[in-house]
Design a protein around this motif. Structure first.
Motif, PDB file in Angstrom:
ATOM      1  N   ARG A 145      91.905  59.668  59.825  1.00 19.25           N
ATOM      2  CA  ARG A 145      93.289  60.130  59.955  1.00 19.25           C
ATOM      3  C   ARG A 145      94.270  58.966  59.953  1.00 19.25           C
ATOM      4  NH1 ARG A 145      89.750  63.502  61.576  1.00 19.25           N
ATOM      5  NH2 ARG A 145      90.101  65.751  61.816  1.00 19.25           N
TER       6      ARG A 145
ATOM      7  N   ASP B 106      92.868  69.998  63.110  1.00 15.06           N
ATOM      8  CA  ASP B 106      93.209  69.532  64.457  1.00 15.06           C
ATOM      9  C   ASP B 106      94.196  70.451  65.173  1.00 15.06           C
ATOM     10  OD1 ASP B 106      91.654  67.327  63.934  1.00 15.06           O
ATOM     11  OD2 ASP B 106      93.347  66.060  63.337  1.00 15.06           O
TER      12      ASP B 106
ATOM     13  N   ASP C  27      97.394  70.581  64.303  1.00 12.22           N
ATOM     14  CA  ASP C  27      98.673  69.879  64.267  1.00 12.22           C
ATOM     15  C   ASP C  27      99.560  70.498  63.193  1.00 12.22           C
ATOM     16  OD1 ASP C  27     100.828  68.183  64.044  1.00 12.22           O
ATOM     17  OD2 ASP C  27      99.661  66.351  63.801  1.00 12.22           O
TER      18      ASP C  27
END
Length: 293
Positions: free
Chosen positions: A44, A284, A286
């Protein structure tokens, strides 16, 4: 970075494929010729760095449509490195389906020429023996530019939006009843529908539990549009998603030939970086990055 099986059980596969793509020798060499070095960090973090790096070095659009991007010439050594990298990064050589049958084929829209090339390529695959349970052509309400309307007119068709262009291309390739046309729109006046939005529109129109989906685009766009499909369609279901592309050199009966410059390819490496970053952000949870445009 091509065939994925979606759903929660696919997370390990997504993580592995992301690590391998970011660590690929071809990407490392491509970054190096532009005097960059991918940091030896997590996937990431490396993608965040690549997002910023590619914005400086490979963003020839600057927020414009792909058809209006700036072009750039490269000296022979740089051009050779770019060309060598393309297959390993998935931007060429992804034109043959891995299976003999799919539950659904999704043909993606784009510029007016692509709206004819992709259905023609898909139709040829079916004529060659590929079996599909149904075909959908995905477009948007993006207004066509004058040159696109002229392309349609030369092909004996008419239309004012991308969805109407892909409808005309599908009709030319499949006949009047060969493909369902899905049109995605955006509520905000400053934006237009993108590939992810057309996946959302198709899923809303056809929520059935399909196990195998084949997406047809143009080979230069395979990585980013495949990753968007995994994010939008695969994570929510246990379906297998494969993406293939019309190869450079494919020619329509009217003489139009698919071709790209090296600047186009670098732009789509950047698109793949951003789509992979959004996919991992979706894994994730997000939403800030996953839903970014």
């Amino acid at each position: 970075m091509n065939s994925f099986t979606g759903g929660p059980d696919a997370i390990d596969e997504i993580e592995r494929t992301a690590r391998e793509w970011v660590a690929a020798e071809q990407l490392r060499d491509l970054v190096a010729i532009f005097e960059g070095q991918i940091p030896p960090s997590g996937t990431r973090e490396a993608l965040a760095w690549l997002d910023e790096f590619s914005a400086r070095e490979w963003d020839f659009r600057g927020g414009r449509e792909r058809s209006a991007m700036r072009l750039r010439d490269f000296e022979p050594g740089v051009a050779a490195t770019i060309t060598r990298s393309l297959r390993g990064l998935g931007l060429t050589g992804r034109s043959t389906p891995a299976r003999d049958r799919y539950d659904r084929m999704l043909i993606l829209g784009g510029g007016a020429p692509a709206c004819f090339c992709r259905p023609a390529f898909a139709s040829a695959l079916i004529a060659g023996g590929l079996e599909v349970g149904g075909v959908a052509a995905l477009g948007s309400d993006r207004p066509l530019r004058q040159v696109e309307r002229e392309f349609l007119a030369a092909a004996g068709a008419a239309g004012r939006t991308e969805a109407e262009a892909i409808e005309a291309g599908a009709r030319a390739a499949f006949g009047t009843a060969g493909a369902e046309v899905i049109c995605a729109g955006r509520g905000e006046p400053a934006t237009r529908a993108n590939t992810a939005d057309t996946y959302d529109a198709w899923r809303a129109a056809d929520p059935g539990g399909h196990e195998t989906i084949l997406i047809v685009t143009t080979d230069i766009y395979v990585p980013f549009q495949h990753l968007d499909a995994v994010r939008k369609l695969g994570l929510a279901s246990a379906c297998s998603i494969e993406t293939i592309g019309v190869p450079a050199g494919f020619e329509l009966p009217n003489g139009y030939r698919v071709s790209f410059t090296l600047a186009h390819y670098l732009q789509e490496v950047r698109s793949a970086i951003r789509s992979l970053r959004r996919l991992l952000a979706a894994v994730d949870g997000d939403g800030t990055i996953a839903d970014s445009r």
